[in-house]
Scaffold this motif. Sequence first.
Motif, PDB file in Angstrom:
ATOM      1  N   HIS A 102       0.058   2.646  -3.428  1.00 29.73           N
ATOM      2  CA  HIS A 102      -1.027   3.609  -3.230  1.00 29.73           C
ATOM      3  C   HIS A 102      -0.542   4.858  -2.505  1.00 29.73           C
ATOM      4  O   HIS A 102      -1.325   5.759  -2.234  1.00 29.73           O
ATOM      5  N   CYS A 162       0.825  -1.199   0.000  1.00 31.32           N
ATOM      6  CA  CYS A 162       0.000   0.000   0.000  1.00 31.32           C
ATOM      7  C   CYS A 162       0.865   1.256   0.000  1.00 31.32           C
ATOM      8  O   CYS A 162       0.577   2.224  -0.680  1.00 31.32           O
ATOM      9  N   CYS A 221      -4.977   1.968   2.886  1.00 35.75           N
ATOM     10  CA  CYS A 221      -6.178   2.474   2.228  1.00 35.75           C
ATOM     11  C   CYS A 221      -7.312   1.461   2.484  1.00 35.75           C
ATOM     12  O   CYS A 221      -7.049   0.314   2.837  1.00 35.75           O
ATOM     13  N   CYS A 268      -6.869  -1.973   0.708  1.00 36.77           N
ATOM     14  CA  CYS A 268      -5.852  -2.869   1.267  1.00 36.77           C
ATOM     15  C   CYS A 268      -6.255  -3.348   2.653  1.00 36.77           C
ATOM     16  O   CYS A 268      -5.922  -4.465   3.042  1.00 36.77           O
TER      17      CYS A 268
HETATM   18 ZN   LIG Z   1      -3.645   0.394  -0.606  1.00 38.99          ZN
END
Ligand SMILES: [Zn+2]
Length: 109
Positions: free
Chosen positions: A27, A23, A33, A36
Amino acid sequence: MKSIDDKREQEKRVVTQMIQLYCKKRHHRSDLCPHCREVLLYAIDRSDHCPFMESKTFCSNCKVHCYRPEMREKIREIMVFSGPRMLFYHPVLAVSHMLFTIKERMNRR
Ligand SMILES: [Zn+2]
């Protein structure tokens, strides 16, 4: 000799760190997030309910595949991304599980 609970806890620790790493890099989040987080909760839940903890080495190379297909895809993507990096970041924790996991995956396809 490790107890099954220890093994379970270690698996959860490894999977948590792999998802966090994924993540963070993919991300760009310092915390997980929602996407995840869902995968992580699912993976931990699977670990908690796994009846094969004694004989298998790690969920990702378990022959039974208790993961739902879409979750299996997600966790596989995370393993492919984070697996090799885990060897670098957390060699002691990761080495035994990950080398085996990666080798298994290579053999399968
Ligand atoms: Zn993530």
